[in-house]
Write an enzyme that holds these catalytic residues in place. Structure first.
Site, PDB file in Angstrom:
ATOM      1  N   CYS A 184       0.810  -1.213   0.000  1.00 41.21           N
ATOM      2  CA  CYS A 184       0.000   0.000   0.000  1.00 41.21           C
ATOM      3  C   CYS A 184       0.848   1.271   0.000  1.00 41.21           C
ATOM      4  O   CYS A 184       1.440   1.626  -0.996  1.00 41.21           O
ATOM      5  CB  CYS A 184      -0.989  -0.040   1.159  1.00 41.21           C
ATOM      6  N   HIS A 192      -3.739  -5.961   1.874  1.00 39.78           N
ATOM      7  CA  HIS A 192      -3.583  -6.113   3.314  1.00 39.78           C
ATOM      8  C   HIS A 192      -4.100  -7.496   3.696  1.00 39.78           C
ATOM      9  O   HIS A 192      -4.325  -8.353   2.856  1.00 39.78           O
ATOM     10  CB  HIS A 192      -4.386  -5.032   4.042  1.00 39.78           C
TER      11      HIS A 192
END
Length: 260
Positions: A114, A210
Site C-alpha cells: 500500500c 492487506h
C-alpha cells in the site's frame, strides 16, 4: 536513542522447540510504527514464524526514521500507512534511497504494501496536482483521487493464487515495461480498469493487499523466504509445514468471491 537492534518475535515454533540450525536470515521491517496499519505487521511475524518452522533462525530488524540502516539485509518488508505516516518517513526514506536501490538491484526480496508500494514507485501525484517523487524502484505512478477502492481481492500471480483485502484511494498506473505483481480475478487492483494489481521488478513486490497478506498465502511467503534464504545461506532447505488451515481458508475465499 533510536537504533535498529534486532528483535525476535515470539512464535509458536520457538515455544515448541523447533530446531533452527540452517542459518540466520535477516529481515528488515521498514517503519513499523508509522507504516503498519491494517495488520501489516503480521507479515513480519509470519516470515519469522515460517523461518523457524523451516529450521532457520530469523533476525528481525525494526528500522525507524533516523536510525542507522542494518548492515545485513536478506529480506525487506514495509506496510501501509496514513498520509501523516508517509510524511514522517519521507526524509529517512530519501536518506536510505541509494541503499534500498542497491539492494533491489542485487535481487534482495522485498514486499511493499500500500503506502510503501506507492513510495517505492516513481511518484505520487496528489489530488491537488502536486507531484511527490518516489524511490523509482518500481516503475509505477500513483494519482490520488476521491474514490476509494475497498474490498476483497483474488489475484493470479507468479506465486500462484493470492487473496487479500484492498483499501486505497490512490490509482496506480504501470509504466512501460513494468510487470504487475498479479492479474485481478476479483477486486479493483491498481486502478480498477486495467486488470493489474501491484508491480514486480527483480524480486521487489509492491501490492495493495492487506490482510495481512502473507499468513493467508503460504506460497507467497515461502517464495520470498526461499529467495532470502538463498541469499543468506546459499540454499533453501524447507521443512515440512502444515498449511492445511491456511490453504483451506484461501480456497474458500477464492471460491466464494469468484461465484459472486
Amino acid at each position: 536513542m533510536s537504533t535498529s537492534s534486532p528483535t525476535l518475535p515470539v512464535d509458536v515454533a520457538a515455544l515448541a522447540g523447533v530446531p533452527a540450525d540452517k542459518g540466520e536470515v535477516h529481515v528488515v521491517h521498514l517503519y513499523p510504527r508509522e507504516m503498519s496499519i491494517y495488520g501489516d505487521l503480521g507479515n513480519t511475524r509470519c516470515l519469522a514464524a515460517r523461518l523457524r518452522w523451516h529450521g532457520y533462525s530469523p533476525v528481525v530488524h525494526d528500522h525507524h526514521p533516523g536510525a542507522p540502516f542494518p548492515r545485513r539485509v536478506d529480506l525487506v518488508v514495509g506496510g501501509g500507512g496514513q498520509d501523516s505516516g508517509q510524511v514522517r518517513v519521507q526524509h529517512d526514506l530519501a536518506v536510505q534511497a541509494d541503499r534500498l536501490r542497491e539492494l533491489a538491484a542485487e535481487g534482495v526480496p522485498m514486499l511493499m504494501i500500500c503506502g510503501m508500494y506507492q513510495l517505492f514507485g516513481e511518484a505520487f501525484i496528489t489530488v491537488e496536482g502536486v507531484r511527490l517523487p518516489g524511490l523509482g524502484i518500481l516503475g509505477v505512478t500513483t494519482r490520488g483521487n476521491r474514490t476509494r477502492m475497498i474490498g476483497p481481492v483474488v489475484l493470479e500471480t507468479g506465486f500462484g493464487p493470492v487473496v487479500g483485502y484492498e483499501n486505497h484511494s490512490g490509482s496506480t498506473e504501470l509504466g512501460a515495461g513494468q510487470a504487475p505483481f498479479g492479474r485481478v480475478r476479483h477486486g479493483s487492483g491498481n486502478n480498477g480498469t486495467d486488470g493489474t494489481e501491484g508491480a514486480r521488478t527483480h524480486n521487489v513486490v509492491g501490492s495493495y493487499l492487506h490482510g495481512p497478506v502473507l499468513p493467508a498465502n503460504p506460497a507467497l511467503a515461502d517464495g520470498l523466504l526461499s529467495l532470502a534464504a538463498r541469499r543468506a545461506t546459499g540454499g533453501w532447505a524447507p521443512g515440512t509445514v502444515d498449511d492445511t488451515l491456511a490453504l483451506e481458508a484461501q480456497g474458500r475465499q477464492i471460491r466464494r468471491l469468484l461465484r459472486s
